[in-house]
Design a protein around this motif. Structure first.
Motif, PDB file in Angstrom:
ATOM      1  N   ALA A  22      43.395  26.285  38.413  1.00 29.36           N
ATOM      2  CA  ALA A  22      44.421  27.053  37.696  1.00 29.36           C
ATOM      3  C   ALA A  22      43.959  28.480  37.427  1.00 29.36           C
ATOM      4  N   PHE A  23      42.692  28.644  37.052  1.00 25.55           N
ATOM      5  CA  PHE A  23      42.176  29.987  36.801  1.00 25.55           C
ATOM      6  C   PHE A  23      42.157  30.809  38.091  1.00 25.55           C
ATOM      7  N   GLY A  24      41.678  30.210  39.178  1.00 23.37           N
ATOM      8  CA  GLY A  24      41.653  30.909  40.466  1.00 23.37           C
ATOM      9  C   GLY A  24      43.046  31.299  40.923  1.00 23.37           C
ATOM     10  N   PHE A  25      44.014  30.390  40.745  1.00 22.56           N
ATOM     11  CA  PHE A  25      45.397  30.652  41.137  1.00 22.56           C
ATOM     12  C   PHE A  25      45.991  31.784  40.303  1.00 22.56           C
ATOM     13  N   THR A  26      45.839  31.684  38.992  1.00 21.98           N
ATOM     14  CA  THR A  26      46.412  32.674  38.076  1.00 21.98           C
ATOM     15  C   THR A  26      45.772  34.047  38.264  1.00 21.98           C
ATOM     16  N   LEU A  27      44.470  34.056  38.526  1.00 20.32           N
ATOM     17  CA  LEU A  27      43.754  35.316  38.706  1.00 20.32           C
ATOM     18  C   LEU A  27      44.393  36.174  39.790  1.00 20.32           C
ATOM     19  N   GLN A  28      44.964  35.549  40.813  1.00 24.31           N
ATOM     20  CA  GLN A  28      45.530  36.306  41.926  1.00 24.31           C
ATOM     21  C   GLN A  28      46.723  37.164  41.499  1.00 24.31           C
ATOM     22  N   PHE A  29      47.432  36.736  40.470  1.00 22.33           N
ATOM     23  CA  PHE A  29      48.633  37.459  40.049  1.00 22.33           C
ATOM     24  C   PHE A  29      48.329  38.616  39.109  1.00 22.33           C
ATOM     25  N   ILE A  30      47.061  38.731  38.690  1.00 20.35           N
ATOM     26  CA  ILE A  30      46.656  39.893  37.897  1.00 20.35           C
ATOM     27  C   ILE A  30      45.526  40.647  38.592  1.00 20.35           C
ATOM     28  N   ASN A  31      45.227  40.243  39.822  1.00 15.64           N
ATOM     29  CA  ASN A  31      44.184  40.886  40.606  1.00 15.64           C
ATOM     30  C   ASN A  31      44.828  41.926  41.522  1.00 15.64           C
ATOM     31  N   PRO A  32      44.747  43.197  41.142  1.00 17.48           N
ATOM     32  CA  PRO A  32      45.419  44.225  41.937  1.00 17.48           C
ATOM     33  C   PRO A  32      44.859  44.330  43.348  1.00 17.48           C
ATOM     34  N   LYS A  33      43.604  43.959  43.538  1.00 21.43           N
ATOM     35  CA  LYS A  33      43.020  44.048  44.878  1.00 21.43           C
ATOM     36  C   LYS A  33      43.764  43.140  45.847  1.00 21.43           C
ATOM     37  N   VAL A  34      44.082  41.915  45.431  1.00 18.96           N
ATOM     38  CA  VAL A  34      44.800  40.974  46.303  1.00 18.96           C
ATOM     39  C   VAL A  34      46.243  41.421  46.508  1.00 18.96           C
ATOM     40  N   ILE A  35      46.875  41.871  45.454  1.00 17.16           N
ATOM     41  CA  ILE A  35      48.269  42.308  45.554  1.00 17.16           C
ATOM     42  C   ILE A  35      48.388  43.502  46.508  1.00 17.16           C
TER      43      ILE A  35
ATOM     44  N   VAL B 201      46.544  48.415  34.627  1.00 16.87           N
ATOM     45  CA  VAL B 201      46.319  47.038  34.157  1.00 16.87           C
ATOM     46  C   VAL B 201      45.160  46.408  34.936  1.00 16.87           C
ATOM     47  N   GLY B 202      45.165  46.581  36.243  1.00 14.76           N
ATOM     48  CA  GLY B 202      44.090  46.034  37.066  1.00 14.76           C
ATOM     49  C   GLY B 202      42.746  46.651  36.730  1.00 14.76           C
ATOM     50  N   CYS B 203      42.727  47.953  36.507  1.00 13.34           N
ATOM     51  CA  CYS B 203      41.505  48.659  36.161  1.00 13.34           C
ATOM     52  C   CYS B 203      40.933  48.127  34.841  1.00 13.34           C
ATOM     53  N   ILE B 204      41.780  47.977  33.851  1.00 10.75           N
ATOM     54  CA  ILE B 204      41.342  47.453  32.552  1.00 10.75           C
ATOM     55  C   ILE B 204      40.796  46.036  32.709  1.00 10.75           C
ATOM     56  N   TYR B 205      41.479  45.226  33.489  1.00 13.07           N
ATOM     57  CA  TYR B 205      41.035  43.847  33.687  1.00 13.07           C
ATOM     58  C   TYR B 205      39.687  43.807  34.418  1.00 13.07           C
ATOM     59  N   LEU B 206      39.516  44.619  35.443  1.00 10.72           N
ATOM     60  CA  LEU B 206      38.251  44.652  36.180  1.00 10.72           C
ATOM     61  C   LEU B 206      37.109  45.142  35.290  1.00 10.72           C
ATOM     62  N   ILE B 207      37.382  46.107  34.441  1.00  9.02           N
ATOM     63  CA  ILE B 207      36.349  46.595  33.516  1.00  9.02           C
ATOM     64  C   ILE B 207      35.989  45.495  32.522  1.00  9.02           C
ATOM     65  N   TYR B 208      36.981  44.757  32.044  1.00  5.96           N
ATOM     66  CA  TYR B 208      36.718  43.611  31.160  1.00  5.96           C
ATOM     67  C   TYR B 208      35.809  42.591  31.857  1.00  5.96           C
ATOM     68  N   LEU B 209      36.132  42.253  33.119  1.00  5.58           N
ATOM     69  CA  LEU B 209      35.293  41.319  33.877  1.00  5.58           C
ATOM     70  C   LEU B 209      33.885  41.878  34.077  1.00  5.58           C
ATOM     71  N   ALA B 210      33.787  43.171  34.359  1.00  6.45           N
ATOM     72  CA  ALA B 210      32.487  43.800  34.578  1.00  6.45           C
ATOM     73  C   ALA B 210      31.630  43.702  33.319  1.00  6.45           C
ATOM     74  N   ILE B 211      32.213  43.994  32.184  1.00  5.29           N
ATOM     75  CA  ILE B 211      31.468  43.914  30.914  1.00  5.29           C
ATOM     76  C   ILE B 211      31.035  42.475  30.644  1.00  5.29           C
ATOM     77  N   LYS B 212      31.924  41.549  30.921  1.00  4.18           N
ATOM     78  CA  LYS B 212      31.606  40.134  30.726  1.00  4.18           C
ATOM     79  C   LYS B 212      30.434  39.720  31.632  1.00  4.18           C
ATOM     80  N   ILE B 213      30.438  40.161  32.869  1.00  8.57           N
ATOM     81  CA  ILE B 213      29.355  39.833  33.800  1.00  8.57           C
ATOM     82  C   ILE B 213      28.056  40.514  33.361  1.00  8.57           C
ATOM     83  N   MET B 214      28.122  41.777  32.963  1.00  6.32           N
ATOM     84  CA  MET B 214      26.911  42.494  32.567  1.00  6.32           C
ATOM     85  C   MET B 214      26.288  41.909  31.300  1.00  6.32           C
ATOM     86  N   ARG B 215      27.107  41.358  30.427  1.00  2.00           N
ATOM     87  CA  ARG B 215      26.603  40.762  29.183  1.00  2.00           C
ATOM     88  C   ARG B 215      26.209  39.306  29.362  1.00  2.00           C
ATOM     89  N   ASN B 216      26.509  38.738  30.507  1.00  2.00           N
ATOM     90  CA  ASN B 216      26.270  37.340  30.801  1.00  2.00           C
ATOM     91  C   ASN B 216      24.776  37.026  30.826  1.00  2.00           C
TER      92      ASN B 216
END
Length: 191
Positions: free
Chosen positions: A105-118, A74-89
């Motif tokens: 709220a976004f910063g707070f919520t991000l922590q619960f799906i951010n495998p690096k922090v967990i 799940v974390g890998c998929i999410y990070l790849i999604y963020l990477a694509i979003k940044i590269m297309r930015n």
């Protein structure tokens, strides 16, 4: 054990990850001050995860081997999604200075799906803290310490985004591609 803990915390916190790259990108486009709500959300979410890691580490440790592959995927998929979003930015994506999708709220919520922090919290607490002490005072202290180190990294990346804004703007496309590749590398390294 405090020196190895701090070394681990600094290395884990200052390497590229979603929090750092988003803070840098947002500060670059919106300014450092407008990034502070997002970083505050990161801090609150990170602190909560550190507390949860502290108090539930022994219980979670039994389940980590079973859920770690799922968290990694799940974390890998999410990070790849963020990477694509940044590269297309592009700069055009940030024309409206009034909009701020990177809120507390976004910063707070991000922590619960951010495998690096967990994984940062679970590893730091189980490897470095629990062998030292398990009192409430120690758990609170180390949770705060780990959060402060993490937020220091976010602030540093945000300041870097703001300070190097002109350079990054001149080389926006290659810069976004490099940041995206670093996120993809982070994602793949979790598998």
């Amino acid at each position: 054990m405090i020196i190895p803990l701090l070394t681990y915390a600094i290395v884990a916190s200052f390497t590229p990850g979603p929090n750092n790259i988003i803070a840098m990108t947002h500060a670059r486009h919106q300014g450092f001050t407008k990034t502070l709500p997002f970083i505050s959300g990161i801090a609150a979410g990170c602190l909560l995860i550190m507390f949860l890691s502290s108090y539930f580490n022994l219980i979670l440790q039994q389940y980590i081997p079973a859920i770690r592959p799922l968290l990694n995927i799940v974390g890998c998929i999410y990070l790849i999604y963020l990477a694509i979003k940044i590269m297309r930015n592009t700069s055009a994506d940030h024309k409206d200075p009034q909009s701020n999708p990177y809120s507390f709220a976004f910063g707070f919520t991000l922590q619960f799906i951010n495998p690096k922090v967990i994984l940062y919290g679970l590893t730091a607490i189980s490897v470095f803290v629990l062998p030292l002490a398990q009192s409430h005072v120690h758990m609170i202290f180390f949770s705060l310490l780990l959060t402060v180190v993490g937020v220091s990294a976010n602030m540093t990346w945000a300041l870097g985004g703001r300070l190097f804004q002109s350079f990054i703007n001149r080389h926006e496309r290659p810069f976004n591609i490099v940041m995206g590749i670093l996120l993809i590398y982070s994602a793949i390294s979790m598998l």
